[in-house]
Design an enzyme around this catalytic site. Structure first.
Site, short mmCIF file in Angstrom:
data_model
loop_
_atom_site.label_atom_id
_atom_site.label_comp_id
_atom_site.label_asym_id
_atom_site.label_seq_id
_atom_site.Cartn_x
_atom_site.Cartn_y
_atom_site.Cartn_z
N GLY A 18 0.83 -1.10 -0.03
CA GLY A 18 0.21 0.07 -0.03
C GLY A 18 1.04 1.39 0.23
O GLY A 18 1.98 1.34 0.73
N PHE A 21 -1.55 6.54 3.18
CA PHE A 21 -1.04 7.54 4.23
C PHE A 21 -0.09 6.54 5.14
O PHE A 21 1.19 6.90 5.54
CB PHE A 21 -1.84 8.08 5.26
CG PHE A 21 -2.44 9.43 4.68
CD1 PHE A 21 -1.79 10.36 4.62
CD2 PHE A 21 -3.78 9.22 4.21
CE1 PHE A 21 -2.29 11.55 3.95
CE2 PHE A 21 -4.46 10.36 3.51
CZ PHE A 21 -3.79 11.57 3.40
N VAL A 86 -1.88 -7.14 -4.61
CA VAL A 86 -1.42 -8.26 -3.84
C VAL A 86 -2.77 -8.98 -3.47
O VAL A 86 -3.35 -8.60 -3.34
CB VAL A 86 -1.14 -7.52 -2.55
CG1 VAL A 86 -0.68 -8.81 -1.50
CG2 VAL A 86 0.64 -6.90 -2.41
N GLU A 181 -19.41 17.06 3.10
CA GLU A 181 -18.69 17.69 2.25
C GLU A 181 -19.08 17.59 0.95
O GLU A 181 -19.15 18.44 0.24
CB GLU A 181 -17.17 17.41 2.35
CG GLU A 181 -16.50 17.60 3.66
CD GLU A 181 -14.97 16.98 3.74
OE1 GLU A 181 -14.47 17.38 4.65
OE2 GLU A 181 -14.68 15.92 3.14
N ALA A 330 -6.14 9.49 8.53
CA ALA A 330 -5.21 9.77 8.18
C ALA A 330 -4.05 9.69 9.24
O ALA A 330 -2.89 8.89 9.15
CB ALA A 330 -4.85 11.14 7.35
#
Ligand SMILES: Cc1cc2nc3c(=O)[nH]c(=O)nc-3n(C[C@H](O)[C@H](O)[C@H](O)COP(=O)(O)OP(=O)(O)OC[C@H]3O[C@@H](n4cnc5c(N)ncnc54)[C@H](O)[C@@H]3O)c2cc1C
Length: 456
Positions: A18, A21, A86, A181, A330
């Site tokens: 990955g 973050f 993966v 948002e 995050a």
């Protein structure tokens, strides 16, 4: 099957899954360590997910939030970036299997850091995805941009009032930060950016509905901020429907069940799903091979040092890990990545893996924007909303974007959007506007042919 072509080395081999973050932070924090790192990810970029909704609503371009991982790590000589999905982790043999366009690769490791994040969850109704895409990847954001702007385009060409109404009704499912948002930005797009740009329709008449099965908006941020966000959205004309459970989603709309048990329809061409997450299925693979368990969201219940029970050399971090008090945000992934890298470095210097200090998460707070000039923020005991929260949101997101040039262009895009009501990324390609419809037509033709074959 082929083995990776990298030069053999006696150095400690770290494989990172990955480039989000967690994975990117861990890799960068190992820059000066005496290790060979292979970072395997299914996307060639590092994605700043918190701004995906701005790509979907035409404020910024995808390049602003998704720099190429290998360019970020260009100067880090101990790291190699490998594109691949993966598909297997073999804890006993210490290998990772990845696939790229029909080729399979086996990568051995001494230490494994699994940071494959989470995907959208439709709570067992995966067929909803076709009609209500989630917002997890650049592809999702561009698809949604195509659907949102495409709905306005089709409405302009339609003379059927019912169809127009359906095309100009936007439903966002899930009133968490992303839903809030997204709903706020679709409303601003319709009310300001597109105002006056059509002749047959009035974009400001578009209906934006934010819907959730829960009784409040932004539940993780508490009642006070939730109410603030709700009031602001309602002022902007967003309809909020709470305690409303989605029971079906199809091409033309959604079916909703209310608390009294009655069901109703909302006719809507453009639906957005931001209601739930489920961790990468790699977590289940790890659990199947170890004493680790996964929780309901598929996250691996790791030990306090973020390792897998029985495998001190395998760490699971970020959205894939279930750790008490660490939110799927995050900061959880960033701090987890740093902690694991420091653990690896300390043990290369001789520290005892059985004497590890537990991972200690530092809560830096959370925030969500609602519209220009308005956000809500929760930092420790402090809860505030409005303009100050919005400025804090702008500042922090700018700081965490990777690269100076990217910060600068994003700042310019924000200035144009929030001050001058102009959005620079309102382009949708023919592919985005038509490809899905054409693919559906092809599928329908294929199904009909299959049906005819079966009947004859
Ligand atoms: C729309 C949205 C808005 C958000 N807003 C905020 C916010 O405002 N503030 C905040 O703190 N958090 C926010 N979050 C949450 C935050 O983005 C995540 O918590 C964070 O990205 C988790 O980091 P991670 O490294 O665990 O996973 P990710 O960042 O998701 O990275 C996962 C990586 O794994 C790769 N990958 C996945 N599966 C495989 C596989 N099988 N093989 C190879 N590679 C694979 C992916 O390509 C990706 O590179 C938001 C999330 C979303 C989706």
């Amino acid at each position: 099957m082929s083995h990776p072509g990298a030069t053999p080395s006696d150095r400690h081999r770290v494989v990172v899954i990955g480039s989000g973050f967690g994975g990117l932070t861990a890799t960068k924090a190992l820059k000066r360590a005496d290790v060979d790192i292979k970072l395997i990810a299914r996307t060639q970029h590092h994605l700043f997910q918190p701004l995906l909704y701005q790509v979907a609503t035409g404020i910024i371009s995808e390049g602003e939030i998704a720099p190429a991982t290998r360019v970020i790590l260009r100067k880090q000589k101990n790291a190699q970036v490998l594109l691949g999905d993966v598909t297997g982790i073999d804890l006993a043999n210490r290998t990772v299997k990845s696939e790229l366009l029909g080729h399979t690769y086996i990568t051995p490791y001494d230490t494994l850091i699994v940071a494959a994040g989470a995907g959208q969850s439709y709570f067992g109704n995966d067929h909803f995805a076709e009609w209500a895409p989630g917002m997890k990847t650049i592809d999702d954001a561009l698809e949604l941009r195509g659907r949102i702007l495409g709905a306005f385009e089709q409405a302009e060409r339609s003379s059927d009032p019912k169809r127009r109404e359906k095309l100009l009704t936007f439903v966002v499912v899930g009133a968490g930060p992303t839903g809030v948002e997204m709903a706020g930005q679709i409303a601003e797009l319709a009310d300001h950016t597109l105002k006056g740009a059509f002749r047959a329709i009035d974009s400001t008449k578009a209906r934006v509905i934010l819907l959730d099965a829960a009784p409040s908006v932004l539940p993780p941020m508490g009642e006070k901020l939730g109410k603030k966000a709700q009031a602001r959205l309602e002022k902007m004309g967003v309809e909020i429907q709470l305690n409303a459970m989605v029971t079906d989603v199809d091409r033309n709309g959604i079916t909703v069940k209310d608390p009294d048990g009655t069901t109703r329809r909302i006719e809507s061409a453009c639906k957005v799903w931001s209601a739930g997450v489920s961790a990468s299925p790699l977590g289940k693979q790890i659990a199947d091979q170890s004493d680790a368990e996964v929780d309901r969201a598929g996250r691996v219940k790791v030990l306090p040092d973020l390792s897998v029970p029985g495998y001190p050399n395998v760490f699971v971090i970020g959205d894939m890990a279930a750790v008490e008090g660490v939110p799927g945000m995050a900061q959880g992934a960033i701090q987890g990545g740093k902690y694991v890298a420091n653990t690896i470095k300390a043990e290369l210097r001789g520290a005892d893996p059985f004497e590890r200090e537990p991972f200690d998460y530092f809560d830096k707070g959370s925030m969500a924007t609602i519209s220009r000039n308005s956000a809500v923020a929760k930092i420790g005991p402090l809860e505030f909303g409005g303009y100050i929260a919005w400025l804090a949101w702008l500042f922090l997101h700018l700081i965490y974007l990777v690269g100076f040039r990217r910060k600068l262009t994003t700042l310019i895009s924000w200035f144009a959007t929030f001050v001058a009501n102009r959005r620079g990324q309102l382009t949708i390609t023919e592919q985005q506007a038509y490809a899905r419809i054409r693919l559906e037509e092809l599928e329908e033709i294929a199904a009909a042919v299959e049906g005819e074959k079966a009947a004859s």
